[in-house]
Each structure stands twice: as C-alpha cells, then as structure tokens.
Design a protein around this motif. Sequence first.
Motif, PDB file in Angstrom:
ATOM      1  N   PHE A  82       0.822  -1.084   0.159  1.00 21.35           N
ATOM      2  CA  PHE A  82       0.030   0.039  -0.242  1.00 21.35           C
ATOM      3  C   PHE A  82       0.763   0.980   0.087  1.00 21.35           C
ATOM      4  CE2 PHE A  82      -3.423  -2.671   1.759  1.00 21.35           C
ATOM      5  CZ  PHE A  82      -3.893  -2.653   1.402  1.00 21.35           C
ATOM      6  N   GLN A  83       1.957   1.306   0.860  1.00 25.76           N
ATOM      7  CA  GLN A  83       2.571   2.257   0.843  1.00 25.76           C
ATOM      8  C   GLN A  83       4.674   2.342   1.431  1.00 25.76           C
ATOM      9  OE1 GLN A  83       2.415   5.943   1.549  1.00 25.76           O
ATOM     10  NE2 GLN A  83      -0.145   5.933   0.794  1.00 25.76           N
ATOM     11  N   ASP A  84       4.988   2.075  -0.127  1.00 22.16           N
ATOM     12  CA  ASP A  84       6.097   1.600   0.327  1.00 22.16           C
ATOM     13  C   ASP A  84       6.974   3.471   1.122  1.00 22.16           C
ATOM     14  OD1 ASP A  84       6.092   3.664  -1.789  1.00 22.16           O
ATOM     15  OD2 ASP A  84       7.019   1.529  -2.832  1.00 22.16           O
ATOM     16  N   SER A  85       6.313   4.450   1.112  1.00 19.73           N
ATOM     17  CA  SER A  85       7.475   5.925   0.898  1.00 19.73           C
ATOM     18  C   SER A  85       6.831   5.462   2.842  1.00 19.73           C
ATOM     19  CB  SER A  85       6.194   6.670   1.083  1.00 19.73           C
ATOM     20  OG  SER A  85       5.065   6.949   1.179  1.00 19.73           O
ATOM     21  N   ILE A  86       6.355   4.649   2.852  1.00 20.38           N
ATOM     22  CA  ILE A  86       6.260   4.968   4.580  1.00 20.38           C
ATOM     23  C   ILE A  86       7.443   3.837   5.348  1.00 20.38           C
ATOM     24  CG2 ILE A  86       4.786   4.336   6.946  1.00 20.38           C
ATOM     25  CD1 ILE A  86       2.594   5.710   4.953  1.00 20.38           C
ATOM     26  N   ALA A  87       8.512   4.626   7.287  1.00 19.75           N
ATOM     27  CA  ALA A  87       8.593   3.500   7.169  1.00 19.75           C
ATOM     28  C   ALA A  87       8.183   2.791   7.948  1.00 19.75           C
ATOM     29  CB  ALA A  87      10.412   3.596   7.641  1.00 19.75           C
ATOM     30  N   LEU A  88       9.402   1.196   8.273  1.00 20.56           N
ATOM     31  CA  LEU A  88       8.815   0.566   9.905  1.00 20.56           C
ATOM     32  C   LEU A  88       9.284   1.362  10.494  1.00 20.56           C
ATOM     33  CD1 LEU A  88       5.910  -1.654  10.582  1.00 20.56           C
ATOM     34  CD2 LEU A  88       8.412  -3.773   9.588  1.00 20.56           C
ATOM     35  N   GLY A  89       8.801   0.872  11.813  1.00 20.07           N
ATOM     36  CA  GLY A  89       9.764   0.696  13.276  1.00 20.07           C
ATOM     37  C   GLY A  89       8.599  -0.484  13.732  1.00 20.07           C
ATOM     38  N   GLU A 112      15.908  -7.305  10.491  1.00 26.84           N
ATOM     39  CA  GLU A 112      15.841  -8.521   9.136  1.00 26.84           C
ATOM     40  C   GLU A 112      14.158  -8.258   8.605  1.00 26.84           C
ATOM     41  OE1 GLU A 112      16.204 -13.515   9.293  1.00 26.84           O
ATOM     42  OE2 GLU A 112      15.500 -12.186  11.357  1.00 26.84           O
ATOM     43  N   LEU A 113      14.158  -7.309   9.647  1.00 20.38           N
ATOM     44  CA  LEU A 113      12.289  -6.907   9.490  1.00 20.38           C
ATOM     45  C   LEU A 113      12.231  -5.543   8.556  1.00 20.38           C
ATOM     46  CD1 LEU A 113      10.041  -8.325  12.298  1.00 20.38           C
ATOM     47  CD2 LEU A 113       9.634  -9.019  10.279  1.00 20.38           C
ATOM     48  N   ASP A 114      13.232  -5.035   8.513  1.00 24.53           N
ATOM     49  CA  ASP A 114      13.516  -3.716   7.961  1.00 24.53           C
ATOM     50  C   ASP A 114      12.905  -2.179   8.925  1.00 24.53           C
ATOM     51  OD1 ASP A 114      14.630  -4.581   5.397  1.00 24.53           O
ATOM     52  OD2 ASP A 114      12.779  -5.218   4.404  1.00 24.53           O
ATOM     53  N   CYS A 115      13.372  -2.786   9.986  1.00 19.42           N
ATOM     54  CA  CYS A 115      12.705  -1.785  10.751  1.00 19.42           C
ATOM     55  C   CYS A 115      13.561  -0.871  10.893  1.00 19.42           C
ATOM     56  CB  CYS A 115      12.222  -1.884  12.072  1.00 19.42           C
ATOM     57  SG  CYS A 115      11.208  -3.145  12.590  1.00 19.42           S
ATOM     58  N   ARG A 116      12.950   0.633  10.329  1.00 16.97           N
ATOM     59  CA  ARG A 116      14.287   2.132  10.330  1.00 16.97           C
ATOM     60  C   ARG A 116      14.815   2.477  11.811  1.00 16.97           C
ATOM     61  NH1 ARG A 116      12.694   6.173   5.687  1.00 16.97           N
ATOM     62  NH2 ARG A 116      13.399   4.190   4.888  1.00 16.97           N
ATOM     63  N   TYR A 117      13.145   2.468  12.808  1.00 15.94           N
ATOM     64  CA  TYR A 117      13.529   3.035  13.861  1.00 15.94           C
ATOM     65  C   TYR A 117      12.902   2.113  15.122  1.00 15.94           C
ATOM     66  CZ  TYR A 117      13.075   7.292  10.422  1.00 15.94           C
ATOM     67  OH  TYR A 117      13.379   8.234   9.554  1.00 15.94           O
ATOM     68  N   VAL A 118      13.555   2.563  17.054  1.00 20.34           N
ATOM     69  CA  VAL A 118      13.462   2.013  17.627  1.00 20.34           C
ATOM     70  C   VAL A 118      13.221   3.333  18.088  1.00 20.34           C
ATOM     71  CG1 VAL A 118      15.437   1.370  18.172  1.00 20.34           C
ATOM     72  CG2 VAL A 118      13.281   0.199  19.118  1.00 20.34           C
ATOM     73  N   ILE A 147      19.821   1.015  13.052  1.00 14.91           N
ATOM     74  CA  ILE A 147      18.509   1.357  13.269  1.00 14.91           C
ATOM     75  C   ILE A 147      18.304   2.845  14.177  1.00 14.91           C
ATOM     76  CG2 ILE A 147      16.682   0.910  14.717  1.00 14.91           C
ATOM     77  CD1 ILE A 147      17.114  -2.334  14.649  1.00 14.91           C
ATOM     78  N   GLN A 148      18.013   2.830  13.439  1.00 10.94           N
ATOM     79  CA  GLN A 148      17.651   4.932  13.821  1.00 10.94           C
ATOM     80  C   GLN A 148      16.675   4.973  15.697  1.00 10.94           C
ATOM     81  OE1 GLN A 148      16.946   6.510  10.019  1.00 10.94           O
ATOM     82  NE2 GLN A 148      17.483   8.177  11.288  1.00 10.94           N
ATOM     83  N   PRO A 149      17.990   5.155  16.716  1.00  6.51           N
ATOM     84  CA  PRO A 149      17.352   5.120  17.920  1.00  6.51           C
ATOM     85  C   PRO A 149      16.171   6.123  17.842  1.00  6.51           C
ATOM     86  CG  PRO A 149      18.981   5.769  18.154  1.00  6.51           C
ATOM     87  CD  PRO A 149      19.231   5.157  16.738  1.00  6.51           C
TER      88      PRO A 149
END
Length: 277
Positions: A82-89, A112-118, A147-149
């Motif tokens: 749906f939204q490849d412009s939205i990142a996962l965290g 491994e899940l491509d989380c960019r943020y935490v 990963i960006q904290p």
Amino acid sequence: MTESMEQYIRSLVEKSVQGVLADGTINSSRRKLVIGNWKMNMSIEESALLFEGLRGEEQACDVAVCPPFPLLYPVKVMLAQFQDSIALGAQNMHWAEKGAHTGEVSAAMLKELDCRYVILGHSERRQAGETDEEVNLKVKQALAAGIQPVLCVGETKDEREQGRSGEVVVSQLHAGLDGVEDVSSAVVAYEPVWAIGTGLAATPEQAQDVHRTIRETLANQYGASAASGVPLLYGGSVKPDNALSLAVMDDIDGALVGGASLNAVDFKGVIDGFTRG
C-alpha cells in the motif's frame, strides 16, 4: 584589544551563531519526520484500513509507524503493497544481542524486518521500571545494528511545576547518549509526561523552549553542525489541529504521534500539518 572590545566581538559571534540556527540556514537539510506510535493498539484488519486510507498520498515529509511486535511482519507486507513511502519502526528492543530474555526482541530481529526506527526510553517504559542505564545500552545497540533510535525524554507534571523541565530533559539526554560518539543517526523526541494521553499539550512556545534546550545541549557535546542534523520530535497529544503550529517552530522537526496515528484521517492531518510547516 580592550576587554569591552572582546565582549563586543564575542557578542557578535554568539548572535551570528544563534541567527544561523534560528533562520534555518544550517537546519534546512532536516526533513520533517512524523512517527506513529500505535502502542498496544490495532489489529491486522485495522492496520490494512489505515494504509488503505493513506493510499496514494504523497508525503513531503518522512513518515513511519511503530506497531506492536506481533504486527511488525504483517505491517511490513502491507507497507510494500500500500505505502512503500512509509517506514517501519518498533516500540522497544532489548540491549543484548541474544540470550535468555523471555518476551524480548533484539536489534538484529528488528533489522531483519527492515525496521528503520526503534522508540527507546518512552515514559511509559520508564514508569514500568526502565532505567537511564538500560535506555543507554539500548541506544548504543540500536546504533550498532544500523537502526535509528528515537530517544524519548520528558518531565512529569510535578517536575515542570517545580521549574525543573530543562534539568530533567538534559539529564535524560546525557544519560541516554552516554558513550555515543556519533549522533548523526539518532532522533530525539521530547514528550512531556503530563501531556501523553491526557488531551493536554504543551503550547508551541513551551515545546520550542525545550527543543531549543535539547539542540543547545547536543551542540555543546557534539558541535553545532552535528546538532543541527538531529531531528527533534514533539510528542504529547499531537493532533491535526495543533500540528501546523508546532511545525513552524524553529527546532521542532516532527512529531511522535499516539492516538492520532490510529486512523487515516487524523494521521493524514498531522502529516499535512508538518508538511506545510
């Protein structure tokens, strides 16, 4: 050179530096960032409805969502569709690489899940017993994993009424970044505890005052150039009707959004506010 002349020159230099930071010359490269913290909310079906509602929207600012752990993989799949412009965290992680830590997840698992943020050090985690030392270990582990904290800081109502907002925030900032030499991948979120989930919100001016303190603290430790590149987010009852007024503040680069990130209309309203700001 006389003492008065030295003071005059020093004053000019300080005003020049403050002017650069205020007029955006240095921070113009910072894109706005809006992160949705779903907390312990949303189902697979509700997540799909949210992204369906955001489908086709072009965001001029960076956007991310942080679902509960069981939804990370389903949301990863939905974002691709749906939204490849939205990142996962993610909303939290453990400081250890692996081991006997029942109920925890590691940075490597999130990566491994491509989380960019935490999100780390959220007040709800701190109230549950998380210490500054644990937050610091997690920040360093996240950075090591790429990963960006999103380091959360903020004062309670009592601390604010005692005039200790700046003191508390600076203390949490120093503790969270202890031993961190490079902050180029870090994000800092100011979340006054008294405004989280209460319907109350700091005024844009109150939020800006604390954000300026955070920026100055980072500048003192890492230099003005490095500090200017760190996104500073505001969190605490951020809604569509106050997003723009927050976004136009000099040192507020985005938002960490709670309830308003749970439906497409409100989330889009917040995103639009920071896009316009």
